[in-house]
Design a protein around this motif. Sequence first.
Motif, PDB file in Angstrom:
ATOM      1  N   LEU A   1      -2.124  -9.309   0.600  1.00  0.00           N
ATOM      2  CA  LEU A   1      -1.571  -9.834  -0.652  1.00  0.00           C
ATOM      3  C   LEU A   1      -1.174 -11.299  -0.513  1.00  0.00           C
ATOM      4  CD1 LEU A   1       0.614  -6.846  -1.944  1.00  0.00           C
ATOM      5  CD2 LEU A   1      -1.313  -7.893  -3.134  1.00  0.00           C
ATOM      6  N   MET A   2      -0.597 -11.655   0.628  1.00  0.00           N
ATOM      7  CA  MET A   2      -0.242 -13.057   0.856  1.00  0.00           C
ATOM      8  C   MET A   2      -1.476 -13.944   0.809  1.00  0.00           C
ATOM      9  SD  MET A   2       2.611 -12.700   3.881  1.00  0.00           S
ATOM     10  CE  MET A   2       2.538 -14.460   4.220  1.00  0.00           C
ATOM     11  N   LEU A   3      -2.564 -13.466   1.400  1.00  0.00           N
ATOM     12  CA  LEU A   3      -3.802 -14.236   1.373  1.00  0.00           C
ATOM     13  C   LEU A   3      -4.321 -14.396  -0.060  1.00  0.00           C
ATOM     14  CD1 LEU A   3      -5.626 -12.746   4.494  1.00  0.00           C
ATOM     15  CD2 LEU A   3      -4.717 -15.061   4.253  1.00  0.00           C
ATOM     16  N   PHE A   4      -4.217 -13.328  -0.835  1.00  0.00           N
ATOM     17  CA  PHE A   4      -4.650 -13.407  -2.234  1.00  0.00           C
ATOM     18  C   PHE A   4      -3.791 -14.399  -3.016  1.00  0.00           C
ATOM     19  CE2 PHE A   4      -6.789  -9.059  -2.063  1.00  0.00           C
ATOM     20  CZ  PHE A   4      -8.051  -9.580  -2.253  1.00  0.00           C
TER      21      PHE A   4
ATOM     22  N   ALA B   1       5.128  -3.232  -6.874  1.00  0.00           N
ATOM     23  CA  ALA B   1       5.730  -4.416  -7.483  1.00  0.00           C
ATOM     24  C   ALA B   1       6.576  -5.177  -6.460  1.00  0.00           C
ATOM     25  CB  ALA B   1       6.582  -4.002  -8.685  1.00  0.00           C
ATOM     26  N   VAL B   2       7.331  -4.449  -5.649  1.00  0.00           N
ATOM     27  CA  VAL B   2       8.145  -5.080  -4.611  1.00  0.00           C
ATOM     28  C   VAL B   2       7.260  -5.816  -3.608  1.00  0.00           C
ATOM     29  CG1 VAL B   2       9.721  -4.637  -2.677  1.00  0.00           C
ATOM     30  CG2 VAL B   2      10.011  -3.392  -4.825  1.00  0.00           C
ATOM     31  N   TRP B   3       6.164  -5.199  -3.204  1.00  0.00           N
ATOM     32  CA  TRP B   3       5.228  -5.787  -2.245  1.00  0.00           C
ATOM     33  C   TRP B   3       4.633  -7.070  -2.812  1.00  0.00           C
ATOM     34  CZ3 TRP B   3       7.228  -3.413   1.336  1.00  0.00           C
ATOM     35  CH2 TRP B   3       6.635  -3.141   2.565  1.00  0.00           C
ATOM     36  N   CYS B   4       4.217  -7.043  -4.081  1.00  0.00           N
ATOM     37  CA  CYS B   4       3.650  -8.239  -4.718  1.00  0.00           C
ATOM     38  C   CYS B   4       4.690  -9.355  -4.787  1.00  0.00           C
ATOM     39  CB  CYS B   4       3.147  -7.901  -6.122  1.00  0.00           C
ATOM     40  SG  CYS B   4       1.666  -6.865  -6.151  1.00  0.00           S
ATOM     41  N   PHE B   5       5.917  -8.995  -5.112  1.00  0.00           N
ATOM     42  CA  PHE B   5       7.005  -9.984  -5.209  1.00  0.00           C
ATOM     43  C   PHE B   5       7.252 -10.631  -3.849  1.00  0.00           C
ATOM     44  CE2 PHE B   5      11.528 -11.029  -4.824  1.00  0.00           C
ATOM     45  CZ  PHE B   5      11.671 -11.915  -5.877  1.00  0.00           C
ATOM     46  N   ILE B   6       7.349  -9.814  -2.794  1.00  0.00           N
ATOM     47  CA  ILE B   6       7.600 -10.344  -1.444  1.00  0.00           C
ATOM     48  C   ILE B   6       6.460 -11.249  -1.004  1.00  0.00           C
ATOM     49  CG2 ILE B   6       7.803  -9.711   0.990  1.00  0.00           C
ATOM     50  CD1 ILE B   6       9.268  -7.179   0.119  1.00  0.00           C
ATOM     51  N   ALA B   7       5.220 -10.808  -1.230  1.00  0.00           N
ATOM     52  CA  ALA B   7       4.057 -11.598  -0.817  1.00  0.00           C
ATOM     53  C   ALA B   7       4.021 -12.943  -1.536  1.00  0.00           C
ATOM     54  CB  ALA B   7       2.772 -10.825  -1.087  1.00  0.00           C
ATOM     55  N   ALA B   8       4.290 -12.930  -2.848  1.00  0.00           N
ATOM     56  CA  ALA B   8       4.284 -14.172  -3.628  1.00  0.00           C
ATOM     57  C   ALA B   8       5.377 -15.124  -3.158  1.00  0.00           C
ATOM     58  CB  ALA B   8       4.462 -13.855  -5.110  1.00  0.00           C
ATOM     59  N   LYS B   9       6.556 -14.590  -2.798  1.00  0.00           N
ATOM     60  CA  LYS B   9       7.661 -15.418  -2.320  1.00  0.00           C
ATOM     61  C   LYS B   9       7.364 -16.009  -0.945  1.00  0.00           C
ATOM     62  CE  LYS B   9      10.706 -15.266  -5.629  1.00  0.00           C
ATOM     63  NZ  LYS B   9      11.157 -16.510  -6.311  1.00  0.00           N
TER      64      LYS B   9
ATOM     65  N   ARG C   1       5.144 -19.011  -0.929  1.00  0.00           N
ATOM     66  CA  ARG C   1       5.774 -20.255  -1.401  1.00  0.00           C
ATOM     67  C   ARG C   1       6.630 -20.918  -0.329  1.00  0.00           C
ATOM     68  NH1 ARG C   1       7.796 -18.083  -7.362  1.00  0.00           N
ATOM     69  NH2 ARG C   1       5.705 -17.631  -8.185  1.00  0.00           N
ATOM     70  N   HIS C   2       6.874 -20.198   0.778  1.00  0.00           N
ATOM     71  CA  HIS C   2       7.603 -20.813   1.883  1.00  0.00           C
ATOM     72  C   HIS C   2       6.809 -22.016   2.380  1.00  0.00           C
ATOM     73  CE1 HIS C   2       9.486 -21.315   5.820  1.00  0.00           C
ATOM     74  NE2 HIS C   2      10.505 -20.634   5.336  1.00  0.00           N
ATOM     75  N   ARG C   3       7.492 -23.148   2.599  1.00  0.00           N
ATOM     76  CA  ARG C   3       6.794 -24.406   2.872  1.00  0.00           C
ATOM     77  C   ARG C   3       5.819 -24.324   4.044  1.00  0.00           C
ATOM     78  NH1 ARG C   3      10.414 -29.684   3.059  1.00  0.00           N
ATOM     79  NH2 ARG C   3      10.650 -28.968   0.904  1.00  0.00           N
ATOM     80  N   SER C   4       6.270 -23.795   5.161  1.00  0.00           N
ATOM     81  CA  SER C   4       5.407 -23.755   6.348  1.00  0.00           C
ATOM     82  C   SER C   4       4.244 -22.788   6.167  1.00  0.00           C
ATOM     83  CB  SER C   4       6.219 -23.376   7.591  1.00  0.00           C
ATOM     84  OG  SER C   4       6.835 -22.116   7.417  1.00  0.00           O
ATOM     85  N   ILE C   5       4.541 -21.631   5.551  1.00  0.00           N
ATOM     86  CA  ILE C   5       3.487 -20.639   5.313  1.00  0.00           C
ATOM     87  C   ILE C   5       2.476 -21.168   4.306  1.00  0.00           C
ATOM     88  CG2 ILE C   5       2.979 -18.325   4.439  1.00  0.00           C
ATOM     89  CD1 ILE C   5       5.698 -17.447   5.467  1.00  0.00           C
ATOM     90  N   ALA C   6       2.990 -21.788   3.239  1.00  0.00           N
ATOM     91  CA  ALA C   6       2.113 -22.332   2.202  1.00  0.00           C
ATOM     92  C   ALA C   6       1.221 -23.436   2.769  1.00  0.00           C
ATOM     93  CB  ALA C   6       2.941 -22.865   1.041  1.00  0.00           C
ATOM     94  N   ALA C   7       1.800 -24.300   3.629  1.00  0.00           N
ATOM     95  CA  ALA C   7       1.024 -25.391   4.211  1.00  0.00           C
ATOM     96  C   ALA C   7      -0.085 -24.855   5.105  1.00  0.00           C
ATOM     97  CB  ALA C   7       1.945 -26.306   5.015  1.00  0.00           C
ATOM     98  N   PHE C   8       0.246 -23.834   5.895  1.00  0.00           N
ATOM     99  CA  PHE C   8      -0.753 -23.247   6.790  1.00  0.00           C
ATOM    100  C   PHE C   8      -1.891 -22.605   6.000  1.00  0.00           C
ATOM    101  CE2 PHE C   8      -2.464 -19.593   9.093  1.00  0.00           C
ATOM    102  CZ  PHE C   8      -2.867 -20.197  10.281  1.00  0.00           C
ATOM    103  N   LEU C   9      -1.527 -21.824   4.977  1.00  0.00           N
ATOM    104  CA  LEU C   9      -2.547 -21.145   4.182  1.00  0.00           C
ATOM    105  C   LEU C   9      -3.367 -22.132   3.361  1.00  0.00           C
ATOM    106  CD1 LEU C   9      -0.558 -18.003   2.949  1.00  0.00           C
ATOM    107  CD2 LEU C   9      -2.344 -18.093   4.689  1.00  0.00           C
ATOM    108  N   SER C  10      -2.717 -23.208   2.905  1.00  0.00           N
ATOM    109  CA  SER C  10      -3.441 -24.217   2.137  1.00  0.00           C
ATOM    110  C   SER C  10      -4.475 -24.926   3.012  1.00  0.00           C
ATOM    111  CB  SER C  10      -2.454 -25.239   1.567  1.00  0.00           C
ATOM    112  OG  SER C  10      -3.131 -26.273   0.898  1.00  0.00           O
TER     113      SER C  10
END
Length: 217
Positions: free
Chosen positions: A23-26, A164-172, A175-184
């Motif tokens: 989900l995080m990857l999506f 719904a909880v899983w989707c919420f956690i994955a989306a949050k 958005r974490h700066r380090s995680i978002a930068a790595f995935l981007s």
Amino acid sequence: MDIALLKGTTAFIATNLDDLIILMLFFSQVSPNFRNYHIISGQYLGFSLLLLASLPGFLGGLVIPEQWIGLLGFLPLAIGVKLLLQTEAAEAEVQTVSEKFDQASASSKLTAGVTQFLSPQVCKVAAVTVANGGDNISIYIPLFASSNPLEMGVILLVFLGMIAVWCFIAAKLVRHRSIAAFLSEYGERIIPLVFICLGLGILFESGTVQAISNFFR
């Protein structure tokens, strides 16, 4: 009822920790053509199909052989290979077809809603969800089989709520700066490999590869 809540929550978390990563990857790939509702709708659609496949356990009927479940591994494998080979021309063609399809559906709100829900984006997420959770069926069948109708209803509600909880956690987390930068930076390279490894893992762990090998001997 408390026991059913505990059973449902524990079973979901234990069988869907890997789905959180998917989900995080999506969510890291959200764009104008691939939105949050595609991911959430696809997740619910795919998980609902898993629950339907697990219902024979509650009904005391057919138990799906693990080797057949393993065939679902070809879904993420095919998606991963397609993403790996995908070109800009193919992306443009898909976009053009998608736009025409949306325009043709605009004449009816009902048709537009169904088309939106069953869009290629939703189906892709659902396919990966089913494939990634195919082995969960072997857990859900005995869980359902040991539940009475009230417990079954509670467990299903827990499962649907936990999605719904899983989707919420994955989306949050995305958005974490380090995680978002790595995935981007590396997301587009990692996603096809993750899907390919996921598909191969399902095929081997379920014994499907062995079954196919034995069949052709």
